[in-house]
Design an enzyme around this catalytic site. Sequence first.
Site, PDB file in Angstrom:
ATOM      1  N   ASN A  18       0.872  -1.167   0.000  1.00 15.94           N
ATOM      2  CA  ASN A  18       0.000   0.000   0.000  1.00 15.94           C
ATOM      3  C   ASN A  18       0.912   1.221   0.000  1.00 15.94           C
ATOM      4  OD1 ASN A  18      -1.821   2.016   0.417  1.00 15.94           O
ATOM      5  ND2 ASN A  18      -2.570   1.290   2.397  1.00 15.94           N
ATOM      6  N   LYS A  43       0.170   4.231  -0.243  1.00 18.01           N
ATOM      7  CA  LYS A  43      -0.448   5.404   0.401  1.00 18.01           C
ATOM      8  C   LYS A  43      -0.155   6.669  -0.425  1.00 18.01           C
ATOM      9  CE  LYS A  43      -0.321   2.979   4.794  1.00 18.01           C
ATOM     10  NZ  LYS A  43      -0.245   3.017   6.252  1.00 18.01           N
ATOM     11  N   HIS A  92      -9.605   0.935   4.841  1.00 22.35           N
ATOM     12  CA  HIS A  92      -8.346   1.154   5.560  1.00 22.35           C
ATOM     13  C   HIS A  92      -8.609   2.057   6.760  1.00 22.35           C
ATOM     14  CE1 HIS A  92      -4.264   2.252   6.545  1.00 22.35           C
ATOM     15  NE2 HIS A  92      -3.875   1.226   5.816  1.00 22.35           N
ATOM     16  N   GLU A 151      -7.008   4.409   7.943  1.00 23.05           N
ATOM     17  CA  GLU A 151      -6.778   5.844   7.672  1.00 23.05           C
ATOM     18  C   GLU A 151      -7.998   6.462   6.989  1.00 23.05           C
ATOM     19  OE1 GLU A 151      -3.055   5.210   5.658  1.00 23.05           O
ATOM     20  OE2 GLU A 151      -2.166   4.592   7.558  1.00 23.05           O
ATOM     21  N   GLU A 204      -5.492  -5.205  10.144  1.00 19.19           N
ATOM     22  CA  GLU A 204      -4.442  -4.223  10.409  1.00 19.19           C
ATOM     23  C   GLU A 204      -4.699  -3.527  11.745  1.00 19.19           C
ATOM     24  OE1 GLU A 204      -2.536  -2.933   6.363  1.00 19.19           O
ATOM     25  OE2 GLU A 204      -4.104  -1.527   6.921  1.00 19.19           O
ATOM     26  N   GLY A 228       2.537   1.907  10.847  1.00 18.83           N
ATOM     27  CA  GLY A 228       3.484   3.015  10.761  1.00 18.83           C
ATOM     28  C   GLY A 228       4.204   3.316  12.066  1.00 18.83           C
ATOM     29  N   SER A 280       3.390  -2.564  10.147  1.00 19.89           N
ATOM     30  CA  SER A 280       4.840  -2.649  10.334  1.00 19.89           C
ATOM     31  C   SER A 280       5.438  -3.993   9.897  1.00 19.89           C
ATOM     32  CB  SER A 280       5.232  -2.317  11.779  1.00 19.89           C
ATOM     33  OG  SER A 280       4.864  -0.986  12.100  1.00 19.89           O
TER      34      SER A 280
HETATM   35  P1  13P Z   1       2.972   0.099   7.594  1.00 18.98           P
HETATM   36  O1  13P Z   1       3.451  -1.177   6.978  1.00 18.98           O
HETATM   37  O2  13P Z   1       3.732   1.306   7.157  1.00 18.98           O
HETATM   38  O3  13P Z   1       2.871  -0.025   9.098  1.00 18.98           O
HETATM   39  O4  13P Z   1       1.475   0.332   7.060  1.00 18.98           O
HETATM   40  C1  13P Z   1       0.578  -0.718   7.120  1.00 18.98           C
HETATM   41  C2  13P Z   1      -0.626  -0.340   6.353  1.00 18.98           C
HETATM   42  O5  13P Z   1      -1.391   0.530   6.757  1.00 18.98           O
HETATM   43  C3  13P Z   1      -0.864  -1.015   5.080  1.00 18.98           C
HETATM   44  O6  13P Z   1      -2.130  -0.728   4.581  1.00 18.98           O
END
Ligand code: 13P
Length: 251
Positions: free
Chosen positions: A9, A11, A95, A97, A167, A173, A213
């Site tokens: 992803n 982002k 997601h 976010e 997740e 992150g 992560s």
């Molecule tokens: P990270 O791998 O940066 O922690 O992000 C995970 C994520 O949100 C994937 O959609």
Amino acid sequence: MRQKIAAGNWKMNNTLEESIALANELVAAGSPEGVLTILGVPYVYLDKINQIVSGAPGIEVAAQNAHQALSGAFTGEISVKMLSSLGIKYVILGHSERREYFAESDALLLSKTNTALAEGLLPIFCCGEPLAIRKSGEHISYVINQLKASIFQLSAEDFKKLIIAYEPIWAIGTGETASPEQAQEMHAEIRAAIADVFGDELAQEISILYGGSVNAANAKDLFARADVDGGLVGGASLKSDVFIQVMNGFQ
Ligand code: 13P
């Protein structure tokens, strides 16, 4: 055998030039035998990156979001119809976010999922609990309730087209990964809940990815767990050498 999936992803990161270089490097490496690699690409690069991976077996592209309507007066939004017209097969929905910063509710996400499926797109549907819920010990019921309020309302025929990504928000992150035991525990609970609603046969077919992560060092341990069918990877999907190790993290 369930599909093994290494999904990135991206982002809201990277320029067009950087994205092209990354895609080319992944295509050159190739998706490992038996592994489906999916790249979650920003809208503006989807067409370009999809063209780059189009000749590469086992590498596909996903959008990171889509609107719930097929078309209309929604300035700035992108529809699943637009995505399918580009030949995009996958879309990440739900997601954390999007849920947090764009107030996407379970009901809205069910609507987006229905629209995507009706247009032939395959959702990667995300769920996961915040830190306070994990600390309270209510994480399993929290995640199962997210699913009950959204994708558990689908027909079995539609549900089996989904990929699920667990997740935990506290692991995204942050550099703090769920342990393989924590991931396995939740994935087994999700699969058991799917079996309750849709039957065991269907539950055994659904790929459940872990996200939060994931990196080159921990992917193997996570992917080795019985109910962890791969990863949805943020930061570690932005550098080809790191993501190639993740793609190769299956036994
Ligand atoms: P990270 O791998 O940066 O922690 O992000 C995970 C994520 O949100 C994937 O959609």
